[in-house]
Motif scaffolding. Structure first.
Motif, short mmCIF file in Angstrom:
data_model
loop_
_atom_site.label_atom_id
_atom_site.label_comp_id
_atom_site.label_asym_id
_atom_site.label_seq_id
_atom_site.Cartn_x
_atom_site.Cartn_y
_atom_site.Cartn_z
N HIS A 244 -3.07 -0.79 1.85
CA HIS A 244 -3.23 0.58 2.36
C HIS A 244 -2.41 1.57 1.54
O HIS A 244 -1.25 1.30 1.22
N SER A 245 -3.00 2.70 1.27
CA SER A 245 -2.27 3.77 0.60
C SER A 245 -1.79 4.80 1.62
O SER A 245 -2.15 4.75 2.80
N ALA A 246 -0.96 5.72 1.15
CA ALA A 246 -0.53 6.88 1.94
C ALA A 246 -0.53 8.07 0.99
O ALA A 246 0.50 8.67 0.71
N SER A 247 -1.72 8.37 0.49
CA SER A 247 -1.85 9.26 -0.66
C SER A 247 -1.55 10.73 -0.36
O SER A 247 -1.51 11.54 -1.28
N ALA B 219 2.80 11.08 9.26
CA ALA B 219 1.60 11.82 9.64
C ALA B 219 1.85 13.32 9.72
O ALA B 219 0.93 14.12 9.57
N GLU B 220 3.13 13.72 9.95
CA GLU B 220 3.49 15.14 9.98
C GLU B 220 4.99 15.27 9.76
O GLU B 220 5.76 15.36 10.72
N PRO B 221 5.42 15.27 8.51
CA PRO B 221 6.86 15.31 8.22
C PRO B 221 7.58 16.52 8.82
O PRO B 221 8.79 16.45 9.07
N GLN B 222 6.87 17.63 9.03
CA GLN B 222 7.52 18.86 9.51
C GLN B 222 7.37 19.04 11.02
O GLN B 222 7.59 20.15 11.52
N GLN B 223 7.04 17.97 11.74
CA GLN B 223 6.75 18.14 13.17
C GLN B 223 7.96 18.60 13.97
O GLN B 223 7.82 19.41 14.90
N GLU B 224 9.15 18.13 13.64
CA GLU B 224 10.33 18.57 14.39
C GLU B 224 10.64 20.04 14.10
O GLU B 224 11.03 20.78 14.99
N GLY C 121 -15.51 -5.99 2.38
CA GLY C 121 -16.61 -5.47 3.20
C GLY C 121 -16.41 -4.02 3.59
O GLY C 121 -17.36 -3.31 3.87
N ALA C 122 -15.17 -3.58 3.61
CA ALA C 122 -14.83 -2.18 3.90
C ALA C 122 -13.47 -1.89 3.28
O ALA C 122 -12.58 -2.75 3.27
N ALA C 123 -13.32 -0.69 2.74
CA ALA C 123 -12.05 -0.33 2.12
C ALA C 123 -10.99 -0.10 3.19
O ALA C 123 -11.24 0.59 4.17
N PRO C 124 -9.80 -0.70 3.06
CA PRO C 124 -8.71 -0.42 4.01
C PRO C 124 -8.41 1.06 4.06
O PRO C 124 -8.31 1.71 3.01
N PRO C 125 -8.26 1.65 5.24
CA PRO C 125 -8.07 3.11 5.34
C PRO C 125 -6.71 3.56 4.82
O PRO C 125 -5.74 2.82 4.85
N ASP C 126 -6.68 4.79 4.34
CA ASP C 126 -5.42 5.43 4.00
C ASP C 126 -4.66 5.69 5.31
O ASP C 126 -5.24 6.13 6.30
N LEU C 127 -3.36 5.40 5.30
CA LEU C 127 -2.58 5.47 6.54
C LEU C 127 -1.77 6.75 6.70
O LEU C 127 -0.98 6.86 7.63
#
Length: 284
Positions: free
Chosen positions: A57-60, A247-252, A106-112
């Motif tokens: 999995h990537s985190a692009s 998923a949202e580094p600036q959430q705080e 069969g399917a590409a692992p999703p970006d996380l």
């Protein structure tokens, strides 16, 4: 109107607490115990993510140097998290191409990158609860080609990359259902166990006389190595916290800014209200 607003707020609050059943009635999600503000946990989670998740999995949407926001220096990132010749300013991508991944798996692992946000329920539990529970409910299943299954995501198309850390587990499935026998309907309770090697066996199948309930099913996972379980739970909490932060580094900052904005608007409302009264005080 005020009663309706308070009622809606109470409903939202009740949905957000404790363990809840996922949308569609699946395995209940446990609450992720580590906040995304714990930098020590985030650093451990980043290490686990790079070592175990980024094989497939990537985190692009994130760059390696973004990890300085969780207290790592660029030297620490280079020495501990970069193993393929990438630069500290590069995106957290992987060498495997989506086309090749689809051909092989069969399917590409999703970006996380945004998985924690994508799995959040509408007005319900956050996606970090889903990830935390998902990572801790893998079990061996000899009936599947991959050899693994998952309680949160049945028949998931991935093995358990953290199986050595998790240790052996057993799963007990309890299924209450109605069957027809000799023209009469009966309620049965069937208990099936999957042992640590992935083999299924029916433990019991009994008739429930005078049963007045309804069909149901639930599963219970048991860790056989309790010492490993304690450390594994902590590591999965840290990994989950990192994915929630990612998923949202600036959430705080967003939450803090929101409080200040509301405070400013409240003060501004008082000023405008007094100005309005002063402006119209001579108008009868």
């Amino acid at each position: 109107m005020i009663k309706k607003i308070l009622g809606a707020l109470l409903m939202v609050a009740s949905l957000g607490g404790g363990s809840a059943v996922a949308a569609g009635g699946g395995h209940p999600w446990d609450v992720a115990p580590v906040p995304v503000t714990d930098k020590a946990a985030l650093q451990n989670g980043a290490k686990l993510f790079v070592n175990y998740c980024m094989n497939c999995h990537s985190a692009s949407l994130l760059r390696y140097n973004n990890l300085t926001q969780i207290g790592l220096t660029e030297n620490q990132i280079v020495e501990n998290l970069l193993f393929t010749g990438q630069k500290v300013g590069d995106k957290m991508s992987i060498a495997m191409k989506p086309h090749d991944a689809k051909l092989w798996f069969g399917a590409a692992p999703p970006d996380l990158s945004l998985m924690a946000r994508a799995k959040a329920e509408n007005l319900g539990q956050p996606g970090t609860d889903y990830i935390y529970t998902y990572l801790r409910t893998f079990y061996r299943d000899k009936s599947r080609d991959l050899g693994w299954n998952n309680l949160v995501f049945p028949n998931a198309g991935m093995p358990n990359p953290l199986w050595e850390r998790q240790g052996p587990v057993e799963v007990t499935f309890t299924d209450v259902h109605e069957v027809e026998k000799d023209g009469a309907k009966q309620w049965h309770e069937t208990i099936t166990k999957v042992d640590a090697d992935g083999y299924k066996s029916v433990v019991s199948d009994k008739v429930l006389a005078d049963f007045k309930g309804h069909a149901s099913s639930h599963a219970q996972i048991e860790y056989l190595d309790k010492e490993k379980q304690a450390q594994f739970d902590k590591d999965m909490a840290d990994l989950t916290a990192f994915m929630g932060w990612m998923a949202e580094p600036q959430q705080e900052f967003r939450k803090t800014l929101g409080v200040w904005v509301l405070l400013f608007l409240s003060i501004f409302f008082v000023v405008i209200w007094q100005l309005n009264k002063s402006y119209w005080k001579h108008v009868k």
